[in-house]
Design a protein around this motif. Structure first.
Motif, PDB file in Angstrom:
ATOM      1  N   GLY A 319     196.593  81.332  53.861  1.00 26.69           N
ATOM      2  CA  GLY A 319     197.678  82.185  54.332  1.00 26.69           C
ATOM      3  C   GLY A 319     198.027  83.314  53.391  1.00 26.69           C
ATOM      4  N   TYR A 320     197.483  83.303  52.158  1.00 31.76           N
ATOM      5  CA  TYR A 320     197.769  84.336  51.153  1.00 31.76           C
ATOM      6  C   TYR A 320     196.451  84.716  50.471  1.00 31.76           C
ATOM      7  N   ARG A 321     195.704  85.594  51.124  1.00 34.34           N
ATOM      8  CA  ARG A 321     194.350  85.885  50.637  1.00 34.34           C
ATOM      9  C   ARG A 321     194.099  87.366  50.345  1.00 34.34           C
ATOM     10  N   ILE A 322     195.068  88.203  50.568  1.00 32.45           N
ATOM     11  CA  ILE A 322     194.840  89.644  50.416  1.00 32.45           C
ATOM     12  C   ILE A 322     195.204  90.090  48.995  1.00 32.45           C
ATOM     13  N   PRO A 323     194.224  90.537  48.215  1.00 32.73           N
ATOM     14  CA  PRO A 323     194.528  91.011  46.853  1.00 32.73           C
ATOM     15  C   PRO A 323     195.570  92.129  46.882  1.00 32.73           C
ATOM     16  N   PHE A 324     196.568  91.995  46.025  1.00 33.37           N
ATOM     17  CA  PHE A 324     197.710  92.901  46.048  1.00 33.37           C
ATOM     18  C   PHE A 324     197.934  93.475  44.647  1.00 33.37           C
ATOM     19  N   TYR A 325     197.969  94.816  44.564  1.00 26.82           N
ATOM     20  CA  TYR A 325     198.148  95.508  43.289  1.00 26.82           C
ATOM     21  C   TYR A 325     199.541  96.141  43.258  1.00 26.82           C
ATOM     22  N   LYS A 326     200.359  95.727  42.291  1.00 24.31           N
ATOM     23  CA  LYS A 326     201.733  96.214  42.199  1.00 24.31           C
ATOM     24  C   LYS A 326     201.908  97.293  41.144  1.00 24.31           C
ATOM     25  N   ASN A 327     201.341  97.075  39.979  1.00 24.10           N
ATOM     26  CA  ASN A 327     201.558  97.984  38.853  1.00 24.10           C
ATOM     27  C   ASN A 327     200.606  97.615  37.725  1.00 24.10           C
ATOM     28  N   PRO A 328     199.510  98.367  37.547  1.00 20.15           N
ATOM     29  CA  PRO A 328     198.571  98.014  36.476  1.00 20.15           C
ATOM     30  C   PRO A 328     199.157  98.182  35.087  1.00 20.15           C
ATOM     31  N   ALA A 329     200.229  98.947  34.977  1.00 24.71           N
ATOM     32  CA  ALA A 329     200.917  99.161  33.698  1.00 24.71           C
ATOM     33  C   ALA A 329     199.916  99.587  32.630  1.00 24.71           C
ATOM     34  N   SER A 330     199.760  98.796  31.573  1.00 28.00           N
ATOM     35  CA  SER A 330     198.858  99.178  30.482  1.00 28.00           C
ATOM     36  C   SER A 330     197.425  98.728  30.715  1.00 28.00           C
ATOM     37  N   ARG A 331     197.146  98.127  31.858  1.00 29.92           N
ATOM     38  CA  ARG A 331     195.776  97.675  32.158  1.00 29.92           C
ATOM     39  C   ARG A 331     194.984  98.852  32.716  1.00 29.92           C
ATOM     40  N   ARG A 332     194.264  99.509  31.880  1.00 28.52           N
ATOM     41  CA  ARG A 332     193.563 100.718  32.275  1.00 28.52           C
ATOM     42  C   ARG A 332     192.125 100.432  32.692  1.00 28.52           C
ATOM     43  N   PHE A 333     191.610 101.267  33.567  1.00 29.49           N
ATOM     44  CA  PHE A 333     190.245 101.228  34.089  1.00 29.49           C
ATOM     45  C   PHE A 333     190.018 100.075  35.068  1.00 29.49           C
ATOM     46  N   PHE A 334     190.321  98.856  34.631  1.00 31.12           N
ATOM     47  CA  PHE A 334     190.127  97.689  35.500  1.00 31.12           C
ATOM     48  C   PHE A 334     191.352  96.793  35.416  1.00 31.12           C
ATOM     49  N   ALA A 335     191.766  96.277  36.554  1.00 29.35           N
ATOM     50  CA  ALA A 335     192.898  95.341  36.584  1.00 29.35           C
ATOM     51  C   ALA A 335     192.654  94.301  37.665  1.00 29.35           C
TER      52      ALA A 335
END
Length: 501
Positions: A319-335
């Protein structure tokens, strides 16, 4: 010429009263912070230089009287107002009175009591530093917006600034120690335009973030000296934010300022919102005349769940399978995704009022996810068939994505975002869309493309990307032929954006 000086304030949400012991005062509630003496002395000297014939001074939120000492020593008659009696020193006359009521009553606003408006040559102020959540603004928002404009409902200090300018008579000189979010925040554009339409700017100095640290306050402030008149704008004395109070004190004492014209300290392009900019060189400012991020690809915001705990899980599950991006903040290039959104999010969006889905047709296309919170702006790849939150997302999937990934993680981009566009507050898609993106040579564009891909690979493998970032910065600075001084500025800002933004 009339001088107006306004100082440390209080929460006008409470009615006038006397605190038995102001030593026990809750400053988060009152918004009162004492102005350091060297700042008060600087403001007074500058204002008296501009208005040497001044005879009387009003401090409408006088506090303990920190801002009025120099005026009294110069023989001026000082009247102080405040809704709290803190036994101010230096007042020839003190009254428990509400400045906002005085200004409001001048237009017969029923919200305020009928208070006779007095007349003064001078007024001085450090308005209160509390926000829209104060009882006063919350209860009277509609009338305040109608009376003073939309920006005044954001917090007490902007309400005071607007009221002070309105109260001032023609040719009045206004001196402020105030929160500096009005300089760039989009919500304050109305206030900025009001200042530009009604005042000549004489001084704009950014204070160090530690100016009120000894009072347990981490507040971003500036010194602003205005003269109320619609024309005659000349040279503006400015100084950029320095890291320490001692550096700031020395700069004020030595008058280590830059002389600039109005066009040098405001963003006047039709895409911009009349932001005030300080310490920005011509090399950087001219970038705002070129292309912006939104010229390359859509820059959008995504889903606001209203309750992340209800609709997002840390790990993928039924029921919860969709990758969700909120705020990469200091995670640069890849998160990695910040969580996994519920599979039936579209249905939820149709039935739950505070679950808002924006830009539905673009969300799953992927591209770049940019940071919204935190000072360190940057970007990471967001794969297709994922979703995003309200942080800025650039919808792009061709080879330009890689060079843009490099650029958005550069020192130059960090400075453009946090040193010019928005010095405080969260970065929305609207701000990100206005980020200048220089046109690079073909060679530099290809180099940035390769570096972006390499940075992504290294970050995905958990490796250090500092070397890649250094190559990106070197490529950009060389291709744009940035001067030594600008390169030094970008390096210093990159190392300490929290204190220098």
């Amino acid at each position: 010429m009339i001088l107006i000086v306004i100082k440390a304030g209080v929460d006008m949400g409470r009615r006038p009263k006397i605190i038995a012991s102001f030593e026990e005062e809750d400053r988060r509630e009152s918004g009162y912070y004492a102005t350091p003496k060297f700042v008060a002395d600087f403001l007074a000297r500058r204002m008296l230089d501009l208005c040497p014939e001044a005879k009387t001074v009003l401090d409408p939120c006088v506090g303990r009287g920190e801002l009025i000492g120099t005026f009294g020593e110069a023989g001026l008659h000082v009247t102080g107002y405040d809704i709290i009696d803190r036994s101010p020193v230096g007042c020839a006359k003190f009254e428990v009175a509400d400045f906002l009521e005085i200004v409001g009553a001048s237009e017969g606003l029923s919200l305020f009591h009928d208070v006779k408006r007095p007349s003064f040559d001078l007024v001085v102020a450090n308005p209160p530093y509390n926000c829209h959540e104060t009882d006063y603004i919350r209860k009277n928002k509609v009338k305040l917006v109608e009376r003073f404009g939309k920006a005044t409902a954001l917090n007490m200090y902007s309400l005071f600034v607007r009221a002070i300018i309105e109260y001032a008579t023609d040719s009045a000189v206004i001196g402020l120690v105030t929160h500096d979010s009005f300089l760039t925040a989009v919500g304050h554009q109305e206030l900025r335009r009001y200042i530009l339409q009604n005042c000549v700017i004489h001084d704009l100095h950014l204070c160090p973030t530690s100016l009120f640290k000894d009072q347990n306050a981490d507040v971003r402030t500036c010194l602003l000296v205005l003269e109320k008149k619609k024309d005659g704008q000349g040279v503006i004395r400015t100084s950029n934010r320095v890291a320490t109070v001692s550096e700031f004190r020395n700069a004020l004492f030595k008058k280590d300022f830059h002389d600039q014209f109005l066009d040098d300290v405001t963003l006047r392009h039709e895409r911009d919102n009349a932001e005030f900019i300080v310490g920005v060189s011509d090399e950087i400012a001219k970038l705002f005349s070129g292309r912006r991020l939104s010229d390359i690809a859509p820059c959008i915001t995504g889903i606001s769940t209203g309750s992340d705990a209800t609709y997002i899980r840390r790990k993928s599950e039924d029921g919860y399978r969709i990758p969700f991006y909120k705020n990469p903040a200091s995670r640069r290039f890849f998160a990695q995704p910040d969580g996994f959104l519920c599979d039936n999010y579209e249905e939820v969006g149709r039935t739950v009022s505070n679950f808002m889905i924006r830009n539905k047709n673009l969300l799953t296309l992927g591209g770049l996810s940019c940071s919204s919170m935190g000072v360190k702006f940057g970007a990471a790849i967001r794969p297709p068939n994922t979703l995003c939150g309200v942080n800025p997302n650039v919808i792009i999937n061709d080879d330009r994505m890689w060079s843009l990934l490099s650029y958005l993680n550069s020192k130059l981009c960090l400075y453009l975002v946090r040193g010019v566009l928005i010095r405080s507050n969260m970065i929305t898609a609207g701000y990100a869309a206005r980020i200048p993106v220089p046109v690079f040579s073909n060679q530099a564009e290809n180099t940035l493309l390769c570096l972006g891909r390499r940075g992504f690979e290294l970050a995905q493998a958990g490796a250090d990307v500092s070397g890649i970032k250094a190559e990106i910065d070197q490529t950009i600075e060389h291709d744009l032929s940035l001067s030594y001084n600008v390169r030094e500025l970008l390096t210093a800002f990159d190392q300490d954006p929290t204190r220098l933004s």
